[in-house]
Scaffold this motif. Structure first.
Motif, mmCIF file in Angstrom:
data_model
loop_
_atom_site.group_PDB
_atom_site.id
_atom_site.type_symbol
_atom_site.label_atom_id
_atom_site.label_comp_id
_atom_site.label_asym_id
_atom_site.label_seq_id
_atom_site.Cartn_x
_atom_site.Cartn_y
_atom_site.Cartn_z
ATOM 1 N N SER A 261 58.973 34.263 57.868
ATOM 2 C CA SER A 261 59.941 34.948 58.753
ATOM 3 C C SER A 261 60.346 36.322 58.227
ATOM 4 C CB SER A 261 61.185 34.081 58.953
ATOM 5 O OG SER A 261 60.841 32.840 59.551
ATOM 6 N N PHE A 262 59.402 37.088 57.677
ATOM 7 C CA PHE A 262 59.675 38.483 57.348
ATOM 8 C C PHE A 262 59.718 39.290 58.638
ATOM 9 C CE2 PHE A 262 58.236 37.263 53.127
ATOM 10 C CZ PHE A 262 59.058 38.028 52.307
ATOM 11 N N PHE A 263 60.309 40.468 58.557
ATOM 12 C CA PHE A 263 60.253 41.394 59.689
ATOM 13 C C PHE A 263 60.181 42.804 59.138
ATOM 14 C CE2 PHE A 263 64.754 40.812 58.797
ATOM 15 C CZ PHE A 263 65.242 42.114 58.769
ATOM 16 N N ILE A 264 59.801 43.734 60.009
ATOM 17 C CA ILE A 264 59.671 45.119 59.597
ATOM 18 C C ILE A 264 60.204 46.013 60.706
ATOM 19 C CG2 ILE A 264 57.279 45.178 60.463
ATOM 20 C CD1 ILE A 264 56.697 47.306 58.324
ATOM 21 N N THR A 265 61.025 47.013 60.286
ATOM 22 C CA THR A 265 61.466 48.037 61.244
ATOM 23 C C THR A 265 60.434 49.152 61.218
ATOM 24 O OG1 THR A 265 62.764 49.254 59.616
ATOM 25 C CG2 THR A 265 63.885 47.468 60.777
ATOM 26 N N MET A 266 60.107 49.710 62.418
ATOM 27 C CA MET A 266 59.104 50.776 62.468
ATOM 28 C C MET A 266 59.513 51.835 63.482
ATOM 29 S SD MET A 266 55.304 49.102 62.067
ATOM 30 C CE MET A 266 54.575 50.717 61.854
ATOM 31 N N PHE A 267 59.113 53.035 63.167
ATOM 32 C CA PHE A 267 59.257 54.147 64.102
ATOM 33 C C PHE A 267 57.840 54.649 64.365
ATOM 34 C CE2 PHE A 267 60.392 58.150 65.895
ATOM 35 C CZ PHE A 267 61.696 57.987 66.398
ATOM 36 N N ILE A 268 57.328 54.385 65.606
ATOM 37 C CA ILE A 268 55.920 54.680 65.943
ATOM 38 C C ILE A 268 55.883 55.863 66.915
ATOM 39 C CG2 ILE A 268 53.775 53.721 66.845
ATOM 40 C CD1 ILE A 268 54.985 50.919 66.334
ATOM 41 N N CYS A 269 54.998 56.857 66.632
ATOM 42 C CA CYS A 269 54.914 58.071 67.463
ATOM 43 C C CYS A 269 53.447 58.369 67.817
ATOM 44 C CB CYS A 269 55.487 59.277 66.725
ATOM 45 S SG CYS A 269 57.184 59.079 66.187
ATOM 46 N N ILE A 270 53.270 58.928 69.033
ATOM 47 C CA ILE A 270 51.965 59.486 69.439
ATOM 48 C C ILE A 270 52.218 60.909 69.921
ATOM 49 C CG2 ILE A 270 50.042 59.353 71.059
ATOM 50 C CD1 ILE A 270 50.373 56.338 71.116
ATOM 51 N N ASN B 261 61.136 53.220 68.856
ATOM 52 C CA ASN B 261 61.933 52.876 67.676
ATOM 53 C C ASN B 261 62.173 51.371 67.663
ATOM 54 O OD1 ASN B 261 63.730 52.565 65.591
ATOM 55 N ND2 ASN B 261 65.082 54.241 66.227
ATOM 56 N N CYS B 262 61.491 50.683 66.732
ATOM 57 C CA CYS B 262 61.609 49.225 66.628
ATOM 58 C C CYS B 262 62.632 48.878 65.535
ATOM 59 C CB CYS B 262 60.257 48.605 66.313
ATOM 60 S SG CYS B 262 58.969 49.041 67.486
ATOM 61 N N GLY B 263 63.917 49.058 65.851
ATOM 62 C CA GLY B 263 65.000 48.695 64.925
ATOM 63 C C GLY B 263 65.090 49.553 63.683
ATOM 64 N N HIS B 264 64.447 50.759 63.684
ATOM 65 C CA HIS B 264 64.414 51.600 62.485
ATOM 66 C C HIS B 264 65.551 52.621 62.505
ATOM 67 C CE1 HIS B 264 62.214 52.847 58.934
ATOM 68 N NE2 HIS B 264 62.373 54.135 59.306
ATOM 69 N N ASN B 265 65.700 53.331 61.353
ATOM 70 C CA ASN B 265 66.683 54.414 61.274
ATOM 71 C C ASN B 265 66.361 55.487 62.298
ATOM 72 O OD1 ASN B 265 65.960 53.357 58.414
ATOM 73 N ND2 ASN B 265 68.047 54.091 58.186
ATOM 74 N N LYS B 266 67.394 56.229 62.661
ATOM 75 C CA LYS B 266 67.156 57.366 63.552
ATOM 76 C C LYS B 266 66.348 58.420 62.803
ATOM 77 C CE LYS B 266 71.588 59.471 62.299
ATOM 78 N NZ LYS B 266 72.893 59.887 62.794
ATOM 79 N N ASN C 42 64.430 51.202 70.863
ATOM 80 C CA ASN C 42 63.719 50.652 72.011
ATOM 81 C C ASN C 42 63.450 49.162 71.917
ATOM 82 O OD1 ASN C 42 62.312 53.620 71.375
ATOM 83 N ND2 ASN C 42 63.119 53.343 73.441
ATOM 84 N N GLY C 43 63.817 48.549 70.728
ATOM 85 C CA GLY C 43 63.579 47.114 70.631
ATOM 86 C C GLY C 43 63.927 46.583 69.262
ATOM 87 N N MET C 44 63.736 45.268 69.099
ATOM 88 C CA MET C 44 64.024 44.581 67.853
ATOM 89 C C MET C 44 62.975 44.940 66.796
ATOM 90 S SD MET C 44 66.692 42.490 68.207
ATOM 91 C CE MET C 44 66.399 41.100 67.127
ATOM 92 N N PRO C 45 63.257 44.685 65.500
ATOM 93 C CA PRO C 45 62.237 44.859 64.469
ATOM 94 C C PRO C 45 61.031 43.975 64.753
ATOM 95 C CG PRO C 45 64.405 44.654 63.472
ATOM 96 C CD PRO C 45 64.590 44.363 64.922
#
Length: 649
Positions: free
Chosen positions: A512-521, A533-538, A555-558
């Protein structure tokens, strides 16, 4: 003092035991000797004072008895002459008998008032004295001796009572120190004085009596008159030539004058003096003679008073010193014998300390504390052997683990880009990233790759937790994310990437690990940036002019929590020169020694301050700022940054 304490600490046990025992012994015996000496001094002084008082009182009693006997003679004559008239021959006969029958009487006189005995004759003073065993008599008036003017006649007449005269030296008569006792003879019918009766006494017997008073070797007695004149003294030149007051004046010694004043005032005292009475510190006792108010004194040196005590004390001290030396040798020998096994154990423990655990301990033949200590050393020796074997195994395992962690770190860092050259796109775009794990391995990640000729995908992430588990989860996430590298799928969106990553992580996440991510294209042809933004810092958009804008929509949970759908991704348009700055919370949550945190405010200030720098320099400056802020405080979380500089076509 510190050097002395250091020397004491470095002493052998033998000396550490022996020296305190000797010091305590010296203090105990020293205190006892001092107390005994002072107590004995007081007791000795008290006894000497009592003995001196007894001797002086004995001499005084003898002296007073003699003077009383003389006074009784005069009083008896007074009774005879008060009511009777005697012929001149009877008077001479009476006086002659008094002189003959009383050895202490040198001479006697009956001096009548002018015209009292014979109306035709002014003066009549029959006088008899003894010389060379014969008694001679004459009339003092026949020599032209104007006796009514002399003190022996005037003083009793004026005072109308009997009087002892001041001592005097009788030249041509007794050739000795004399004193005269004068008694007024009253005419009872008329109530007036008709004659003065005298008895002349030689004081040689008194000098003999006083000189016989002896205490110690050089102590002596002396006698002074009521005016302070010295009557008897070992120094013959003082007798009748000096007084206690003249001696005080000559020697400028006020204390002696005060003593003389007390003596002539008939006081009694035992005092310590330092005067001409004796050369050095001495003790003086004085008391009065009640008959004539003379005073007798006895003086003796203090050194003779305490001579025997000092000798006794010296002998005791000598015995104690010898005893202490013997005690020191005995204690030294006993302690040395007792500590001999300790010395051996000390040498052996030194060998053990050098690593020689196979050294042989001495045999244990006793059950005392030293024997128990030897057994303890033996147990310690065996325990150390076991401990070292275990420690070697542990160190070996630790080295293997460290080696494996080092390899794991290299493997993990292999997942993070090290080269930031964009072949064929360097004129359009510049990227740079930095990651510093809090431990050997960490849970942060960043990555970038081209989806097609115009679109580049980049992301930053932060796995929950730290250490090896987080690093493994980070490696899985990186592998899944890299599935889109060079996919050439023109329709791929950040939303699809986020949802697919989430599904795969949820399927492979037993812990049950999780990861916050900020993904860009980013589309390089249009400058359009889409992000999720998946639960990450601004994150931040730094415009070419230096202004700062937040990309803070979530935009969503980690990822890895649950297989959820993510909302619509956000889209912004980048202008030439704009920069995108992504980071993990290890920056803003860094602590210093005071417990303060770095804060987003400090990060934003630095971003604006160094916005004109190249992104590589800006990232390095911020990394150094975080390290400087934390100081000696250990890093609490992974520190990761990724920056994109859009230059445009």
């Amino acid at each position: 003092m510190p050097k002395m304490l250091s020397k004491i600490k470095n002493m052998s046990v033998i000396y550490k035991v022996t020296i305190p025992i000797i010091i305590i012994t010296v203090l105990v015996f020293g205190t006892a000797v001092v107390y005994n000496y002072e107590f004995s001094k007081g007791l000795l002084l008290k006894n000497v004072e009592e003995n001196t008082r007894n001797l002086i009182n004995s001499a005084i009693n003898k002296s007073e008895g003699f003077f009383v006997s003389v006074e009784k003679i005069a009083q008896n004559i007074n009774y005879v002459l008060e009511d009777r008239y005697l012929e001149s021959q009877e008077i001479y006969s009476l006086i002659e008998k008094i002189v003959k029958k009383n050895d202490e009487v040198f001479g006697s006189c009956l001096a009548f008032e002018p015209f009292e005995y014979d109306k035709s004759t002014a003066y009549f003073a029959p006088y008899c004295y003894e010389k060379d065993g014969e008694v001679y008599c004459n009339n003092l008036a026949e020599r032209g001796y104007d006796y009514p003017l002399w003190d022996w006649y005037q003083i009793p007449k004026v005072l109308k009572r009997d009087v002892w005269s001041e001592p005097y030296f009788d030249e041509g008569g007794g050739e000795s120190i004399m004193s005269t006792y004068s008694v007024p003879i009253f005419d009872e019918s008329r109530g007036n004085i008709k004659a003065i009766f005298t008895l002349d006494l030689s004081l040689e017997w008194l000098n003999e009596l006083v000189s016989q008073i002896k205490i110690f070797d050089t102590g002596y007695a002396f006698l002074i008159s009521r005016k302070g004149t010295i009557i008897t003294h070992p120094e013959s030149e003082y007798i009748m030539n000096e007084s206690i007051f003249s001696l005080a004046k000559e020697n400028e010694y006020e204390e002696l004058r005060e003593i003389g004043q007390k003596m002539i005032n008939s006081e009694e005292q035992f005092i310590k003096v330092n005067s001409v009475l004796y050369n050095g510190v001495s003790w003086l006792y004085f008391a009065p003679l009640s008959n004539n108010h003379w005073s007798i004194g006895f003086v003796f040196p203090e050194k003779e008073l305490y001579a025997d005590l000092n000798e006794l004390t010296f002998n005791i001290v000598a015995i104690i010193v010898i005893g202490i030396v013997i005690i020191a040798f005995v204690v030294f020998f006993i302690v040395r014998k007792l500590t001999k096994p300790l010395v051996k154990l000390s040498a052996i423990t030194g060998e053990i300390g050098k690593g020689n655990l196979d050294v042989t301990l001495p045999e244990n033949n006793s059950k005392d504390e030293i024997g128990k200590l030897r057994d303890s050393f033996f147990n310690m020796q065996q325990s150390l052997k076991e401990y070292i074997i275990n420690l070697e195994n542990t160190l070996s395992a630790k080295k293997r683990m460290e080696s494996e962690l080092s390899i794991a770190k290299e493997i993990q860092l292999g997942f993070v880009p090290k080269k930031f050259k964009l072949a064929g796109h360097d004129e359009e775009l510049e990227v740079y990233g930095h990651m510093e794990p809090a431990r050997e391995v960490g849970g942060d990640l960043f990555d970038f790759f081209f989806l097609d000729e115009n679109r580049i995908c980049f992301a930053i992430g932060d796995v929950s937790g730290k250490g090896i588990p987080a690093a493994l989860f980070m490696a899985v996430t990186t592998s899944l994310f890299n599935e889109y590298r060079n996919s050439n799928e023109s329709g791929t969106t950040v939303k699809e990437i986020a949802e697919k990553l989430n599904r795969n992580l949820c399927a492979r996440n037993p812990e049950s690990f999780f990861i916050t991510m900020f993904i860009c294209i980013l589309d390089l042809s249009t400058g359009e940036l889409k992000y999720c933004n998946c639960g990450h810092n601004k994150s931040y958009l730094i415009s070419k002019g230096g202004s700062l804008k937040f990309l803070e929509e979530v935009n969503g949970m980690p990822l890895g929590v649950a297989p959820l759908e993510y909302g619509i991704s956000e889209t912004i348009k980048l202008e030439k020169g704009d920069k995108i700055f992504l980071y993990t919370d290890g920056i803003v949550e860094a602590f210093n020694e005071k417990g303060e945190i770095y804060t987003e405010k400090r990060l934003e200030d630095n971003l604006m301050k160094y916005s004109d720098k190249k992104i590589k320099d800006m990232v390095k400056i911020i990394s150094e700022s975080v390290a400087e802020f934390a100081g000696e405080e250990p890093q609490s979380d992974d520190v990761t940054m990724f920056c994109v500089h859009f230059k445009g076509r």
